[in-house]
Design a protein around this motif. Structure first.
Motif, PDB file in Angstrom:
ATOM      1  N   GLY A   1      14.786  -8.856  58.527  1.00 26.78           N
ATOM      2  CA  GLY A   1      14.464  -9.969  57.637  1.00 26.78           C
ATOM      3  C   GLY A   1      14.840  -9.600  56.216  1.00 26.78           C
ATOM      4  N   LEU A   2      15.549 -10.499  55.531  1.00 24.76           N
ATOM      5  CA  LEU A   2      16.037 -10.221  54.180  1.00 24.76           C
ATOM      6  C   LEU A   2      15.406 -11.154  53.167  1.00 24.76           C
ATOM      7  N   LYS A   3      14.762 -10.564  52.159  1.00 24.86           N
ATOM      8  CA  LYS A   3      14.320 -11.290  50.975  1.00 24.86           C
ATOM      9  C   LYS A   3      15.259 -10.898  49.844  1.00 24.86           C
TER      10      LYS A   3
ATOM     11  N   SER B   1       5.075 -21.243  45.538  1.00 26.09           N
ATOM     12  CA  SER B   1       4.829 -20.670  44.219  1.00 26.09           C
ATOM     13  C   SER B   1       6.192 -20.469  43.571  1.00 26.09           C
ATOM     14  N   SER B   2       6.556 -21.370  42.683  1.00 22.36           N
ATOM     15  CA  SER B   2       7.938 -21.439  42.205  1.00 22.36           C
ATOM     16  C   SER B   2       8.427 -20.144  41.583  1.00 22.36           C
ATOM     17  N   SER B   3       7.569 -19.424  40.879  1.00 20.31           N
ATOM     18  CA  SER B   3       8.037 -18.225  40.196  1.00 20.31           C
ATOM     19  C   SER B   3       8.111 -17.016  41.112  1.00 20.31           C
ATOM     20  N   LEU B   4       7.748 -17.179  42.393  1.00 22.98           N
ATOM     21  CA  LEU B   4       7.797 -16.076  43.353  1.00 22.98           C
ATOM     22  C   LEU B   4       8.650 -16.370  44.577  1.00 22.98           C
ATOM     23  N   ASP B   5       8.954 -17.633  44.855  1.00 19.75           N
ATOM     24  CA  ASP B   5       9.562 -18.011  46.134  1.00 19.75           C
ATOM     25  C   ASP B   5      11.021 -17.580  46.267  1.00 19.75           C
ATOM     26  N   HIS B   6      11.351 -17.066  47.457  1.00 17.52           N
ATOM     27  CA  HIS B   6      12.712 -16.724  47.861  1.00 17.52           C
ATOM     28  C   HIS B   6      12.981 -17.368  49.220  1.00 17.52           C
ATOM     29  N   VAL B   7      14.246 -17.558  49.568  1.00 18.54           N
ATOM     30  CA  VAL B   7      14.623 -17.924  50.928  1.00 18.54           C
ATOM     31  C   VAL B   7      15.551 -16.839  51.467  1.00 18.54           C
ATOM     32  N   GLY B   8      15.568 -16.684  52.796  1.00 22.12           N
ATOM     33  CA  GLY B   8      16.418 -15.651  53.372  1.00 22.12           C
ATOM     34  C   GLY B   8      16.481 -15.751  54.882  1.00 22.12           C
ATOM     35  N   PRO B   9      17.389 -14.975  55.496  1.00 25.53           N
ATOM     36  CA  PRO B   9      17.620 -15.058  56.943  1.00 25.53           C
ATOM     37  C   PRO B   9      16.893 -13.987  57.760  1.00 25.53           C
ATOM     38  N   PHE B  10      16.758 -14.281  59.059  1.00 20.22           N
ATOM     39  CA  PHE B  10      16.307 -13.340  60.082  1.00 20.22           C
ATOM     40  C   PHE B  10      17.429 -13.179  61.107  1.00 20.22           C
ATOM     41  N   ALA B  11      17.516 -11.997  61.724  1.00 13.87           N
ATOM     42  CA  ALA B  11      18.488 -11.775  62.790  1.00 13.87           C
ATOM     43  C   ALA B  11      18.074 -10.566  63.624  1.00 13.87           C
ATOM     44  N   ARG B  12      18.624 -10.464  64.834  1.00 11.28           N
ATOM     45  CA  ARG B  12      18.417  -9.277  65.667  1.00 11.28           C
ATOM     46  C   ARG B  12      19.488  -8.225  65.400  1.00 11.28           C
TER      47      ARG B  12
END
Length: 466
Positions: A190-192, A207-218
């Motif tokens: 999992g990547l942040k 929480s706008s000042s903390l939020d990230h999006v990122g992917p998961f993979a095997r």
């Protein structure tokens, strides 16, 4: 029976015409049909649209066109990402009353543009406020490695779907650990990324000042494929930086020469259960890392992160708290109400202190390139478990699963949780922590650990048909 194909295997086979995108999507939909009833990962499944998208990919291949680096790869997203024509639930009952989204979130659109095929949306903690994905409205997502345990949260559906082989790629979000905690519990990557590296446009914020999006993979290669497709400036997100994409795929073969490593001590060395401590020792020995570093006041950083999260989240949902209080998940409701009572002076003080902490940690990265730390203090807790022991003290489970992740979210560092291979234990995760915008170093380090056999995603037991 062989495990489902990885994203890069699928994309290569589809692009060469060795298999069709339709057959791959059909197989994925069959796996979801067979397993989702017991795992409860998906909240929506887009069978008709996914098959139509697969047919379009197959037509592109037949016409000699390049379908993209994710050609025919099925993926799914946490149900806080907008999907055109679908109501964005964000794990809530209240959001069911909202109209369907008019366009895809940027992250969803970019995976589609790269040839990926969206097959559904995934379960989560309500409004992304939680570490367990035990949702009052949509049920608990179960850990594929042990159905009596949590999958982690708030992106639990995303991690569990990858771990169970339902899809090779998913998207999640991370405020205080919501990508890394479920990745660790489910035994996947999992990547942040760095705060502002990937666009959050069209993703419901917590929480706008903390939020990230990122992917998961095997697969680490799959994670790099997804990350590369997601990069790029987006004016729709005011914090998404205008910076050139830095492809992660080439970094997987670079080795780690020149990367100075250290293990986080103090706060990050306390409270580990035996399997987590064993994993940390195994990694330290594999890399021959003896240097340690101290992230100063990490416990205070975690407390400040809580104040900011609770304040920003409660203000975002204040009108709903005032008019539809009883429609919240009880666990979420109580924390939002408490957050609404936090004095503004506390919030401002936490933000000021955040700048001090960021500067102190930046100084550490002048002498080291990567810091290693556990992802969680324990393996996945049981679904009904309410307490755990940390440093000899009995504490509540849910707020303490972010013990090691919250101080890092607080200043937006890029972090990857990698699955440590411990044959005798449930999955354990290790955090690789880099300086801002140095995601490439995370991939280099993870690739080295993967080559050494120390890091390996664990396919959950179960029916892998068809």
């Amino acid at each position: 029976m062989n495990p489902p194909a990885t994203a890069w295997q699928t994309a290569a086979a589809v692009s060469r015409g060795e298999t069709s995108a339709r057959s791959g999507v059909t197989a994925v939909l069959a796996r979801i049909e067979a397993q989702n009833a017991r795992l409860n990962c998906f909240t929506d499944i887009f069978s008709t649209a996914a098959l139509a998208a697969a047919d379009q990919i197959d037509r592109q291949v037949a016409a000699g066109q390049d379908p993209g680096p994710l050609a025919g790869v099925p993926f799914a997203v946490k149900n806080l990402f907008d999907v055109a024509g679908t109501t964005t639930l964000t794990g809530s009952k209240i959001n069911r009353d909202q109209p369907p989204a008019e366009q895809d979130a940027t992250a969803v659109a970019r995976l589609k543009q790269a040839g990926g095929i969206l097959v559904g949306t995934l379960n989560m903690d309500e409004y992304a406020y939680g570490f367990v994905t035990v949702n009052h409205h949509y049920g608990a997502t179960l850990n594929p490695h042990d159905l009596s345990r949590v999958a982690g949260g708030s992106s639990g559906g995303s991690a569990a779907a990858v771990s169970a082989g339902l899809v090779p790629l998913t998207l999640g979000s991370d405020t205080n650990g919501s990508i890394r905690v479920p990745a660790a519990f489910c035994g996947v990557y999992g990547l942040k990324p760095t705060y502002g590296r990937l666009s959050r446009a069209g993703a419901a914020l917590f929480s706008s000042s903390l939020d990230h999006v990122g992917p998961f993979a095997r697969s680490l290669q799959d994670l790099a494929l997804a990350y590369d497709a997601l990069q790029g400036y987006d004016p729709r997100d005011p914090v998404c930086r205008d910076q050139p994409p830095e492809p992660a795929l080439p970094s997987l073969n670079q080795g780690i020469e020149g990367l100075r490593l250290a293990i986080a001590d103090d706060h990050f060395a306390r409270g580990m259960s035996p399997p987590v401590a064993q994993a940390m020792q195994q990694v330290a020995e594999a890399l021959n890392v003896t240097q340690t570093v101290t992230l100063p006041e990490a416990a205070r950083a975690r407390a400040a992160a809580y104040l900011i999260t609770a304040s920003e989240g409660s203000q975002l949902h204040l009108s709903k708290l005032q008019t539809r209080l009883q429609d919240f998940d009880p666990a979420t409701r109580d924390r939002f109400v408490a957050g609404a009572l936090i004095p503004s002076s506390w919030y401002l003080q936490a933000q000021r202190w955040r700048r001090w902490y960021r500067d102190r940690v930046s100084e550490i990265f002048r002498s080291v390139a990567l810091i290693l730390a556990p992802t969680t203090p324990c393996i996945a807790p049981f679904l009904d478990q309410t307490t755990m022991s940390i440093d000899g003290k009995t504490v509540a489970v849910r707020p303490h699963l972010g013990l090691y992740t919250q101080p890092l979210s607080f200043i937006g560092l890029p972090v990857m949780s990698v699955p440590i291979h411990l044959p005798s234990a449930l999955p354990v995760g290790l955090q690789l922590i880099a300086a801002p915008s140095r995601e490439i170093d995370l991939f280099r380090m993870a690739a080295q650990l993967e080559r050494s056999g120390t890091v390996r995603a664990r396919m959950a037991p179960g029916d892998e048909s068809p």
